[in-house]
Motif scaffolding. Structure first.
Motif, mmCIF file in Angstrom:
data_model
loop_
_atom_site.group_PDB
_atom_site.id
_atom_site.type_symbol
_atom_site.label_atom_id
_atom_site.label_comp_id
_atom_site.label_asym_id
_atom_site.label_seq_id
_atom_site.Cartn_x
_atom_site.Cartn_y
_atom_site.Cartn_z
ATOM 1 N N ALA A 61 0.822 -1.209 0.000
ATOM 2 C CA ALA A 61 0.000 0.000 0.000
ATOM 3 C C ALA A 61 0.858 1.263 0.000
ATOM 4 C CB ALA A 61 -0.938 -0.002 1.207
ATOM 5 N N TRP A 62 2.009 1.206 0.666
ATOM 6 C CA TRP A 62 2.879 2.381 0.729
ATOM 7 C C TRP A 62 3.628 2.613 -0.584
ATOM 8 C CZ3 TRP A 62 2.885 6.333 3.844
ATOM 9 C CH2 TRP A 62 2.342 6.197 5.127
ATOM 10 N N LEU A 63 3.703 1.585 -1.444
ATOM 11 C CA LEU A 63 4.465 1.700 -2.683
ATOM 12 C C LEU A 63 3.885 2.799 -3.581
ATOM 13 C CD1 LEU A 63 6.933 0.060 -3.631
ATOM 14 C CD2 LEU A 63 5.389 -1.287 -5.046
ATOM 15 N N ALA A 64 2.570 2.726 -3.813
ATOM 16 C CA ALA A 64 1.922 3.735 -4.656
ATOM 17 C C ALA A 64 1.910 5.101 -3.977
ATOM 18 C CB ALA A 64 0.498 3.300 -4.993
ATOM 19 N N THR A 65 1.721 5.121 -2.659
ATOM 20 C CA THR A 65 1.690 6.386 -1.919
ATOM 21 C C THR A 65 3.019 7.121 -2.034
ATOM 22 O OG1 THR A 65 0.101 5.489 -0.325
ATOM 23 C CG2 THR A 65 1.343 7.436 0.347
#
Length: 526
Positions: A60-64
């Protein structure tokens, strides 16, 4: 006593170039690349998590991280290109982007992966902001409208065609191709900029008077707000210290930005560039467009993937022929319309199309599959093409083209944070409404209730062959629970389509408040 004139940022002056079309092609290619990158990180994230061995939270943090890095760079790119020249900004960005895209597939360490995606996003942030600047500086006015239409086209095109492309790469070519295409396209962009962009000298006076503090305040502030919004739905908003810290920190930096622009001698992007009735309403219309267009970019694909259980390539079988291809026709119609009629009419038609699509979506049932969304997709193609193109032309017609550098900073913030605000709030709305409907439906599925007992008996009977009574009963209960969840999701998506419809109505009301734009190069023929 004469009133002191407020500087609204550096003047964007044109520079001669022998191959302007190559420079324009480069930045338009970059804007398409940005859209595809955003889409593959959302639709292709499950495949990337598996490939990199990431947990749900890590993925989830990758795209953020990638999009937040875009926001740090994007507002300042127009200024950087004015100060250092488009070649010194774009070519290094393209090359670094190519190197990181080539390296990422071979990394398995989470921290290194985050760092590379941050650099990846930072370079990506240079591509779209340069587009408008290059169009106005390198093309004659008669080509502005077609070029802007291509610029507008890339957003819905990449969002919808990106679904098919991600499915094709992950299922046929391999997930590495998601990054491999970025290498080839960014190198092509670098070549186009090298041969097509003007060789601008460094504006040393502008660099000496640079408002570095304002750029950092706005870039980091909006990036923090974006990250808080993007993670808010997953981490449950006020219950998360991380989310609240990001939102609070970003808000403080934004306040410091506006204070800085008010007191600094040479403000980089003074807020007075927005002090116009039409421009302010135009920005508000873009935000409303970001919400009502979610009926296409979020609700339709998410329903088909999460509820109908379709793969991205199957969703693409709907979006490609019934939205992407009609979108091309709608863009040509939009350009012709703007050459002859007021942009406000085009915006109103676009919002009407989005409203009709959302209204059709309120008739959703769990039986809906791709073919049921065809009328919605056709209307959404018209909505995308007419609304965004119309409002962009209208805002530009009301803005001072010499202050495009300052105005561009705000456009990038609205473009990214506006979409994220709409996406985050809509995702939260769907989640909360699903929980509410699940609770309400659950009240009618009580233990011992005759209808519940009958339903469980039928389900258990279907699992009885080859299974023990205990296993058959457990599977029957699980199936009944999944059906309740499915129906709750359907009702939640109906509620979301109602929000998209309401946003379209608000958009129409805002359009009615717009005043005629001044006569200029983008005005319709009289």
């Amino acid at each position: 006593m004469a009133e002191q004139q407020i500087s609204t940022g550096p003047v964007s002056a044109a520079s001669p170039t022998q191959r302007p079309l190559l420079a324009v092609a480069a930045v338009l290619l970059g804007s398409f690349l940005t859209g595809f990158d955003t889409r593959f990180l959302s639709i292709g994230l499950p495949d990337l998590r598996g490939a990199f061995g990431l947990g749900f939270d890590e993925g989830a943090w990758l795209a953020t991280i990638t999009t937040s890095a875009q926001l740090i760079a994007a507002p300042a790119v127009a200024w950087l290109a004015t100060a250092f020249g488009i070649r010194l900004v774009m070519i290094p960005a393209c090359l670094i982007y190519a190197v990181t895209s080539q390296t990422i597939p071979f990394v398995r360490d989470v921290e290194t992966l985050y760092v590379l995606h941050f650099i990846h996003g930072l370079m990506l942030g240079a591509f779209i902001p340069a587009t408008l600047m290059i169009i106005f500086r390198h093309l004659p006015p008669k080509w502005w409208l077609p070029a802007l239409a291509v610029y507008v086209f890339r957003s819905p095109f990449s969002l919808n065609f990106g679904v098919s492309l991600v499915g094709f790469y992950t299922q046929v070519v391999g997930w590495h191709a998601l990054y491999g295409q970025h290498v080839a396209l960014s190198l092509l962009m670098a070549a186009l900029v090298w041969f097509g962009a003007a060789r601008d000298p460094i504006n040393r006076q502008l660099v000496r008077n640079a408002d570095w503090a304002g750029m950092l305040f706005l870039g980091i502030g909006t990036a923090m707000i974006y990250a808080g919004l993007d993670q808010g739905n997953r981490l449950n908003w006020l219950e998360s210290g991380t989310v609240m810290s990001l939102l609070a920190g970003g808000t403080v930096l934004m306040i410091l930005f506006f204070i800085n622009e008010a007191v600094v001698a040479e403000p980089w992007a003074h807020y007075s560039v927005l002090a116009s009735h039409n421009v302010a309403l135009g920005i508000a219309i873009i935000l409303i467009y970001a919400v009502t267009s979610l009926s296409n970019s979020l609700l339709t694909p998410n329903f088909l993937i999460n509820v109908a259980q379709l793969r991205p390539e199957q969703v693409g079988d709907l979006l490609l022929p019934y939205l992407v291809l009609p979108l091309i026709v709608a863009m040509f119609v939009g350009v012709w319309f703007l050459r002859h009629y007021d942009a406000r009419i085009l915006i109103a038609i676009g919002f009407t199309a989005f409203g009709l699509a959302a209204w059709l979506g309120t008739g959703l049932t769990q039986l809906w599959r791709g073919e049921n969304f065809i009328p919605l997709a056709l209307l959404q193609a018209v909505g995308h093409a007419f609304t965004f193109l119309g409002v962009l032309i209208f805002i530009i017609s009301n803005a001072d083209p010499k202050r495009a550098t300052a105005f561009g900073a705000y456009v990038q913030v609205v473009r990214l944070d506006g979409i994220e605000i709409g996406t985050s709030l809509m995702a939260t709305w769907v989640r909360v409404r699903e929980q509410l409907h699940s609770n309400l439906l659950g009240q009618y599925v009580g233990a011992g209730d005759s209808d519940t007992v009958q339903a469980l008996h039928q389900l258990t009977g279907g699992f009885a062959r080859g299974s023990s009574a205990e296993v058959a009963t457990a599977r029957g209960v699980a199936t009944l629970a999944s059906r309740v969840t499915r129906e709750a999701n359907v009702l939640a998506y109906i509620d979301a389509f109602e929000v998209a419809f309401a946003a379209a109505v608000v958009g129409l009301l805002l359009v009615a408040m717009l005043r005629p734009a001044p006569i200029g190069p983008l005005s319709p023929k009289r």
